[in-house]
Write a protein that holds these residues in place. Structure first.
Motif, PDB file in Angstrom:
ATOM      1  N   PRO A  84      59.915  75.094  42.110  1.00  0.00           N
ATOM      2  CA  PRO A  84      60.185  73.632  42.575  1.00  0.00           C
ATOM      3  C   PRO A  84      61.774  73.495  42.588  1.00  0.00           C
ATOM      4  CG  PRO A  84      59.764  74.077  40.178  1.00  0.00           C
ATOM      5  CD  PRO A  84      59.394  75.343  40.899  1.00  0.00           C
ATOM      6  N   ASN A  85      62.357  72.349  43.214  1.00  0.00           N
ATOM      7  CA  ASN A  85      63.615  72.223  43.250  1.00  0.00           C
ATOM      8  C   ASN A  85      64.137  71.071  42.374  1.00  0.00           C
ATOM      9  OD1 ASN A  85      62.326  69.956  44.378  1.00  0.00           O
ATOM     10  ND2 ASN A  85      62.972  70.039  46.362  1.00  0.00           N
ATOM     11  N   GLU A  86      63.196  70.742  41.613  1.00  0.00           N
ATOM     12  CA  GLU A  86      63.839  69.791  40.445  1.00  0.00           C
ATOM     13  C   GLU A  86      63.146  70.584  38.976  1.00  0.00           C
ATOM     14  OE1 GLU A  86      63.407  65.658  40.412  1.00  0.00           O
ATOM     15  OE2 GLU A  86      64.366  65.423  42.705  1.00  0.00           O
ATOM     16  N   LEU A  87      63.897  70.273  38.158  1.00  0.00           N
ATOM     17  CA  LEU A  87      63.522  70.658  36.827  1.00  0.00           C
ATOM     18  C   LEU A  87      64.267  70.094  35.675  1.00  0.00           C
ATOM     19  CD1 LEU A  87      65.551  73.193  35.200  1.00  0.00           C
ATOM     20  CD2 LEU A  87      64.426  74.278  37.098  1.00  0.00           C
TER      21      LEU A  87
ATOM     22  N   GLY B   7      74.508  71.694  16.000  1.00  0.00           N
ATOM     23  CA  GLY B   7      74.189  72.016  17.400  1.00  0.00           C
ATOM     24  C   GLY B   7      73.940  70.796  18.138  1.00  0.00           C
ATOM     25  N   PHE B   8      73.450  71.120  19.280  1.00  0.00           N
ATOM     26  CA  PHE B   8      73.110  69.759  20.306  1.00  0.00           C
ATOM     27  C   PHE B   8      71.700  69.987  20.611  1.00  0.00           C
ATOM     28  CE2 PHE B   8      74.970  72.574  23.539  1.00  0.00           C
ATOM     29  CZ  PHE B   8      73.878  72.601  24.563  1.00  0.00           C
ATOM     30  N   VAL B   9      70.832  68.729  20.672  1.00  0.00           N
ATOM     31  CA  VAL B   9      69.659  68.737  21.390  1.00  0.00           C
ATOM     32  C   VAL B   9      69.660  67.600  22.295  1.00  0.00           C
ATOM     33  CG1 VAL B   9      68.483  69.334  19.249  1.00  0.00           C
ATOM     34  CG2 VAL B   9      69.327  66.791  19.465  1.00  0.00           C
ATOM     35  N   GLY B  10      68.784  67.713  23.144  1.00  0.00           N
ATOM     36  CA  GLY B  10      68.727  66.580  24.351  1.00  0.00           C
ATOM     37  C   GLY B  10      68.063  67.396  25.544  1.00  0.00           C
ATOM     38  N   ALA B  11      68.495  66.984  26.658  1.00  0.00           N
ATOM     39  CA  ALA B  11      68.206  67.479  27.985  1.00  0.00           C
ATOM     40  C   ALA B  11      69.075  67.306  28.966  1.00  0.00           C
ATOM     41  CB  ALA B  11      66.789  66.753  28.267  1.00  0.00           C
ATOM     42  N   ILE B  12      68.885  68.102  30.199  1.00  0.00           N
ATOM     43  CA  ILE B  12      69.470  68.245  31.309  1.00  0.00           C
ATOM     44  C   ILE B  12      68.551  68.117  32.656  1.00  0.00           C
ATOM     45  CG2 ILE B  12      70.198  70.576  31.560  1.00  0.00           C
ATOM     46  CD1 ILE B  12      72.634  70.108  32.718  1.00  0.00           C
ATOM     47  N   ARG B  13      68.824  67.163  33.581  1.00  0.00           N
ATOM     48  CA  ARG B  13      67.659  67.072  34.688  1.00  0.00           C
ATOM     49  C   ARG B  13      68.578  67.634  35.861  1.00  0.00           C
ATOM     50  NH1 ARG B  13      66.119  62.885  38.130  1.00  0.00           N
ATOM     51  NH2 ARG B  13      67.162  61.364  37.086  1.00  0.00           N
TER      52      ARG B  13
ATOM     53  N   LEU C 217      72.776  70.360  41.598  1.00  0.00           N
ATOM     54  CA  LEU C 217      72.994  69.043  41.105  1.00  0.00           C
ATOM     55  C   LEU C 217      72.390  68.572  39.739  1.00  0.00           C
ATOM     56  CD1 LEU C 217      74.510  66.434  42.347  1.00  0.00           C
ATOM     57  CD2 LEU C 217      72.296  65.801  43.327  1.00  0.00           C
ATOM     58  N   VAL C 218      73.586  68.159  39.048  1.00  0.00           N
ATOM     59  CA  VAL C 218      72.880  67.370  37.830  1.00  0.00           C
ATOM     60  C   VAL C 218      72.773  65.885  37.933  1.00  0.00           C
ATOM     61  CG1 VAL C 218      73.505  66.923  35.345  1.00  0.00           C
ATOM     62  CG2 VAL C 218      74.381  69.005  36.300  1.00  0.00           C
ATOM     63  N   HIS C 219      71.622  65.842  37.763  1.00  0.00           N
ATOM     64  CA  HIS C 219      71.234  64.207  37.996  1.00  0.00           C
ATOM     65  C   HIS C 219      71.300  63.392  36.533  1.00  0.00           C
ATOM     66  CE1 HIS C 219      69.589  64.226  41.787  1.00  0.00           C
ATOM     67  NE2 HIS C 219      68.502  65.099  41.265  1.00  0.00           N
TER      68      HIS C 219
ATOM     69  N   TYR D 169      65.163  76.193  24.159  1.00  0.00           N
ATOM     70  CA  TYR D 169      64.936  75.411  25.032  1.00  0.00           C
ATOM     71  C   TYR D 169      63.772  75.603  25.904  1.00  0.00           C
ATOM     72  CZ  TYR D 169      66.969  78.500  28.808  1.00  0.00           C
ATOM     73  OH  TYR D 169      67.210  79.617  29.545  1.00  0.00           O
ATOM     74  N   LYS D 170      63.101  74.608  26.758  1.00  0.00           N
ATOM     75  CA  LYS D 170      61.991  74.662  27.414  1.00  0.00           C
ATOM     76  C   LYS D 170      62.259  73.966  28.862  1.00  0.00           C
ATOM     77  CE  LYS D 170      57.319  72.384  27.132  1.00  0.00           C
ATOM     78  NZ  LYS D 170      56.601  71.690  26.547  1.00  0.00           N
ATOM     79  N   LEU D 171      61.625  74.816  29.751  1.00  0.00           N
ATOM     80  CA  LEU D 171      61.807  74.330  31.145  1.00  0.00           C
ATOM     81  C   LEU D 171      60.561  73.660  31.479  1.00  0.00           C
ATOM     82  CD1 LEU D 171      63.041  77.785  33.095  1.00  0.00           C
ATOM     83  CD2 LEU D 171      64.416  75.786  32.059  1.00  0.00           C
ATOM     84  N   VAL D 172      60.824  72.398  32.079  1.00  0.00           N
ATOM     85  CA  VAL D 172      59.912  71.312  32.432  1.00  0.00           C
ATOM     86  C   VAL D 172      60.099  71.064  33.989  1.00  0.00           C
ATOM     87  CG1 VAL D 172      58.854  69.087  32.259  1.00  0.00           C
ATOM     88  CG2 VAL D 172      59.720  70.409  30.186  1.00  0.00           C
ATOM     89  N   PHE D 173      58.981  71.752  34.682  1.00  0.00           N
ATOM     90  CA  PHE D 173      58.873  71.506  36.201  1.00  0.00           C
ATOM     91  C   PHE D 173      58.308  70.203  36.786  1.00  0.00           C
ATOM     92  CE2 PHE D 173      58.861  76.206  35.383  1.00  0.00           C
ATOM     93  CZ  PHE D 173      60.003  76.613  35.841  1.00  0.00           C
TER      94      PHE D 173
END
Length: 343
Positions: A194-197, A302-308, A276-278, A339-343
């Motif tokens: 995929p081109n987004e995750l 530490g940090f939690v959260g997400a990066i798209r 590219l970071v959305h 961390y977990k990758l979500v496609f």
């Protein structure tokens, strides 16, 4: 590259007062406590480095729990570890559950245990240790303030690299399948990348290196260190390559050497600049563990959260999946940095 095994433990609680909160620190602490009781001939010595058996390399405990560079006769020189004395732990516990509700007797939980280094060939020891931890019980304070033991039993131990085959049948403990991380990851990469995750940081990622940006709301710890975050995808790939490189340097096969390590790392960092970071959303998370040596709770941040993100991940997906397996940052043996990758 890096040989490993991967087990999944299923446990059943035997008491009504199982501890709330984050189980990663409890499992790691209890595992180390039982290991030391079983393997250490000098329990009165708090630091293994001060022990003659450690100096003579005659004790398995530091190899299996907290490796030190003095244990290795031919420790590779140079980066990424450089002249660090404390080396990556030879295991990673994945226990992302942070339990707020009171668990009841009979409740079941699972956690994963990835072994590297000497821990791979000591699967029987690892499984037996968690069995003994369950019989000893985890320390927990009740609502009345009294200290109780929360016991559990092993229901099953599955080999996740052998389609979930049980290693804990009728009291017999089997040996797990061992795989190279590259072979394992290659088999999981989808044909259509995929081109987004989204990268979801499940448990706190602890970073102190000054080249990373300060995390909003963070304050210096007792050592004057500031817990930090990431500003972009480049920072994430830097964390992952640092982590994988360190494990590879100590426990892997055919170590590249410092020069080729930097070529490998820099090629991945160059690719990361095209992503590219959305959106990036991080927040500080503080958890606590109880230190038996210091007899007090220790804050772990530490940090939690997400990066798209979006872009061409064809040359980056392998390293992302490796980081997902081994976690990133510090305190990974406590289940931090997952961390977990979500496609």
């Amino acid at each position: 590259m890096i040989p490993l095994s991967k087990l999944q433990f299923e446990i059943e609680l035997l008491d009504h007062h199982a501890p709330r909160g984050f189980w990663g620190t409890r499992l790691r602490g209890g595992y180390g406590d039982i290991l030391k009781k079983e393997l250490c001939s000098c329990p009165q010595i708090k630091n293994c480095e001060n022990c003659e058996l450690f100096a003579d390399r005659h004790c398995d405990f530091p190899y299996l729990f907290k490796p030190h560079s003095h244990l290795f006769l031919e420790m590779p020189k140079g980066k990424p570890l450089g002249d660090k004395l404390n080396l990556p732990a030879p295991f990673v516990i994945s226990a992302p559950f942070e339990i707020d509700l009171q668990l009841k007797k009979g409740s079941r939980l699972t956690f994963d245990f990835v072994s590297i280094g000497r821990t791979i060939e000591r699967a029987v020891r690892v499984i037996d240790t968690f069995g003994k931890l369950g019989r000893q019980g985890l320390d927990v304070k009740t609502e009345t303030g009294s200290l109780e033991k929360a016991r559990f039993q092993l229901v099953d131990v599955k080999d996740l690299l052998a389609a979930g085959r049980s290693l804990h049948t009728l009291g017999n403990i089997g040996q797990p399948v061992v795989s190279d991380i590259q072979d394992l990851i290659s088999a999981t990469i989808p044909n259509n990348i995929p081109n987004e995750l989204v990268v979801e940081f499940v448990t706190p990622v602890t970073v102190y290196q000054p080249e990373f940006p300060e995390l909003p709301g963070a304050k210096p710890n007792k050592k004057g260190e500031m817990v930090r975050g990431i500003a972009d995808f480049y920072d994430l790939i830097k964390l992952i390559t640092n982590r994988i490189g360190g494990i590879w340097q100590v426990f892997g096969n055919e170590w590249l050497g410092q020069a080729d390590y930097f070529r490998w790392r820099n090629a991945l960092l160059k690719e990361s600049k095209n992503i590219l970071v959305h959106e990036i959303e991080l927040q500080k998370k503080t958890l606590y563990r109880f230190s038996k040596n210091q007899q007090q709770p220790i804050a772990m941040e530490g940090f939690v959260g997400a990066i798209r993100v979006a872009g061409d991940f064809s040359k980056l997906l392998e390293i992302l999946l490796m980081g997902e397996l081994f976690h990133i940052g510090e305190s990974t043996a406590y289940s931090f940095g997952q961390y977990k990758l979500v496609f």
